[in-house]
Design an enzyme around this catalytic site. Structure first.
Site, PDB file in Angstrom:
ATOM      1  N   TYR A 157       5.666 -20.470  -3.269  1.00  0.00           N
ATOM      2  CA  TYR A 157       5.843 -19.056  -3.626  1.00  0.00           C
ATOM      3  C   TYR A 157       4.454 -18.438  -3.586  1.00  0.00           C
ATOM      4  CZ  TYR A 157       6.838 -14.902  -6.483  1.00  0.00           C
ATOM      5  OH  TYR A 157       6.943 -13.607  -6.949  1.00  0.00           O
ATOM      6  N   ASP A 198       8.755 -18.180  -0.016  1.00  0.00           N
ATOM      7  CA  ASP A 198       8.359 -16.775   0.011  1.00  0.00           C
ATOM      8  C   ASP A 198       6.864 -16.704   0.346  1.00  0.00           C
ATOM      9  OD1 ASP A 198       7.767 -14.143  -0.417  1.00  0.00           O
ATOM     10  OD2 ASP A 198       8.655 -14.016  -2.410  1.00  0.00           O
ATOM     11  N   HIS A 320      16.052 -11.028  -2.755  1.00  0.00           N
ATOM     12  CA  HIS A 320      15.831 -11.763  -1.509  1.00  0.00           C
ATOM     13  C   HIS A 320      17.154 -12.397  -1.078  1.00  0.00           C
ATOM     14  CE1 HIS A 320      11.255 -12.116  -1.668  1.00  0.00           C
ATOM     15  NE2 HIS A 320      11.565 -11.597  -2.856  1.00  0.00           N
ATOM     16  N   CYS A 502      16.666  12.509  -4.325  1.00  0.00           N
ATOM     17  CA  CYS A 502      17.979  12.254  -3.730  1.00  0.00           C
ATOM     18  C   CYS A 502      18.543  10.949  -4.295  1.00  0.00           C
ATOM     19  CB  CYS A 502      17.845  12.168  -2.215  1.00  0.00           C
ATOM     20  SG  CYS A 502      19.395  11.813  -1.350  1.00  0.00           S
ATOM     21  N   CYS A 516      17.136  11.443   1.490  1.00  0.00           N
ATOM     22  CA  CYS A 516      16.320  12.483   2.109  1.00  0.00           C
ATOM     23  C   CYS A 516      15.020  12.632   1.317  1.00  0.00           C
ATOM     24  CB  CYS A 516      17.079  13.806   2.155  1.00  0.00           C
ATOM     25  SG  CYS A 516      17.461  14.516   0.535  1.00  0.00           S
TER      26      CYS A 516
END
Length: 530
Positions: A157, A198, A320, A502, A516
């Protein structure tokens, strides 16, 4: 135990299936860890960001039936980082250890081969391994021609480079260089190596939902390291060349890298293939993410033994998704777990006393299990509760009655002191309500006898003018839909301020279904800046 021994005696499988997943909290699985592991249908499962330290690890997550596990914990922060590797008992490793530097393990059951670490001080090596970011397991594999080889899996990781903490950028690059030194040292010793987990860097623009210009994108230090570490899937990687030969005049990435990105080896041009999305913005709904989870193998291994490597975006439960690979080889299981196995920790191996042993009286002449101790504890607790219930039905004991009478007598004596004592009598609060109403205190007699003045209820319009409430949220310009209210949590001058945006999930600017660009600060009261 019988079925475990039977699995070891059975002929080994002709394929090896491995999965890597940043699980974002091992204790938060909806179906339980056993169900989660089984659903992934793999022989070896490498988890990152377990967010569990040793003091928080419980037995259901540490000891899973049918698997042997290997954990690395953060030593500085609770509920932070952490990785774990779960191997089915049919693919039990020969050796296993924690960390990349070798400082966290003994020679007993260790893999070894740590490479040249002269550029690091002992303090730096300890710091790099103190956050629980690496677990290594080594397996014996049998190839189709009958040749046996070793395969080491490095579950990592990698750190995140926090833009607000410059020291973490340096920490991340140091971790990368230590990882490379260890992986290449094992490779030079004659074994195969797989690095999975990761990596926390999207390699190419195709691996990012919204990349910067190519010049800026490729200049990122993490990407520059990953580019020199990896070879071109279609090129000629010098997979067997030692580091000193790879630093020669040739400068092409294909000649330097000794490892391959297995996903891009099989899917070199697949777009929108991401493994991580922002949960806060709902970006997974619009597939607005990055590919930062990898299965990297040495070039010879990927080309000769990998059958496929792909992503599993349909699996939810984390920000993930898992990644997986299938290898064409047989795994020869070891006869027993390496000493680093979690089941040998004192708290899970029966060498450390449990809390229940201090709460119940256990016969020293017999070996009392936890279940038996719990049963004795619950029975004794129930017996005491029944005794208390029986005593209350019988009016308690005469001694208890005498204690109550003495208490009331003391209260009566104190009540004779009257109001000048400055303290009311306890008996006043024990009298019925009617008694207190007919014998009010002299000072409050007039108040009790006279009716309270009647207040007129204000008109509805008055309350509407006073309790107007917040203004309704505005409509976004792009979709004409009600906006959502959010608060700035990032440190800075705007921390704590609220704004409207938004309500749709984040996405690429070309996606009409995505959020948006509407933004509006919440207006403050007069005298305060907006």
């Amino acid at each position: 135990m019988f079925w475990r021994q039977l699995l070891i005696l059975l002929p080994p499988r002709s394929t090896m299936r491995i999965v890597s997943w940043n699980i974002n909290g091992i204790r938060a699985t909806k179906t339980g860890l056993k169900g989660t592991l089984e659903s992934l249908q793999a022989d070896i499962i490498c988890l990152q960001e377990t967010k569990v330290t040793r003091d928080l690890l419980d037995e259901p997550n540490a000891i899973v039936d049918g698997y042997n596990s290997y954990f690395s914990f953060s030593r500085g922060r609770s509920g932070y980082s952490g990785v774990a590797t779960f191997c089915r008992d049919s693919v039990m490793p020969l050796a296993a250890e924690e960390g990349l530097s070798g400082l966290l393990t003994s020679n007993n059951g260790a893999i070894g081969h740590y490479g040249n670490t002269d550029e690091f001080s002992d303090e730096e090596l300890q710091a790099l391994d103190s956050e629980g970011r690496a677990v290594l397991t080594q397996h014996k594999i049998l190839l189709s021609e009958g040749r046996e080889e070793t395969l080491t899996l490095i579950n990592v990781y990698c750190p995140r480079a926090d833009p607000e903490k410059p020291e973490r950028k340096s920490f991340k690059l140091h971790f990368y260089r230590l990882l490379q030194a260890r992986a290449e040292a094992i490779l030079n010793a004659g074994g195969h190596v797989i690095i999975l987990g990761d990596i926390n860097t999207s390699h190419r623009p195709i691996d990012h939902c919204d990349p910067d210009s190519l010049e800026i994108f490729d200049e990122n230090p993490s990407r520059k390291w990953l580019s020199q570490f990896l070879g071109d899937p279609g090129g000629t990687c010098a997979s067997s060349a030692p580091p000193e030969e790879r630093d020669g005049p040739e400068s092409s990435r294909a000649a330097r890298g000794r490892f391959l990105d297995s996903f891009r080896y099989f899917h070199p041009a697949q777009p929108n293939a991401f493994t991580c999305w922002s949960s806060a913005t709902g970006a997974r709904h619009t597939n607005y993410g990055t590919r930062i989870d990898y299965i990297l193998g040495d070039a010879a291994l990927v080309r000769e033994l990998f059958q496929d490597s792909d992503l599993m975006p349909e699996v939810e439960g984390s920000d993930h998704c898992p990644v997986r690979a299938h290898l064409r080889c047989k795994v020869l299981p070891a006869p027993r777990c390496p000493p680093f196995c979690t089941r040998y920790l004192p708290e899970f191996a029966g060498r450390q006393q449990k809390l229940l042993q201090f709460l119940v009286k256990v016969d020293k002449g017999r070996n009392c299990t936890d279940k038996e101790a719990a049963k004795v504890f619950l029975e004794s607790k129930e017996k005491r509760a029944n005794q208390v219930s029986l005593g209350s039905k019988q009016g308690l004991l005469s001694g208890q009655k005498r204690n109550e009478a003495a208490t009331l007598q003391k209260c009566a004596k104190r009540s004779k002191l009257g109001p000048s004592s400055g303290q009311g009598s306890l008996l006043r609060f024990l009298k019925p309500v009617e008694a207190r109403a007919t014998n009010p205190h002299p000072l409050t007699k007039t108040t009790l006898e006279e009716p309270a003045p009647r207040l007129e209820t204000p008109p509805v319009e008055f309350w509407k003018s006073v309790l107007r409430g917040p203004s309704p949220p505005p409509l976004c310009k792009g979709h004409g839909e009600t906006c959502v209210l959010r608060t700035v949590k990032k440190a800075g001058p705007n921390n704590g301020k609220q704004f409207y945006t938004c309500a749709r999930p984040e996405g690429h600017v070309s996606n009409p279904q995505a959020r948006c660009n509407f933004f509006q600060w919440v207006t403050r009261k007069a005298g305060h800046p907006s």
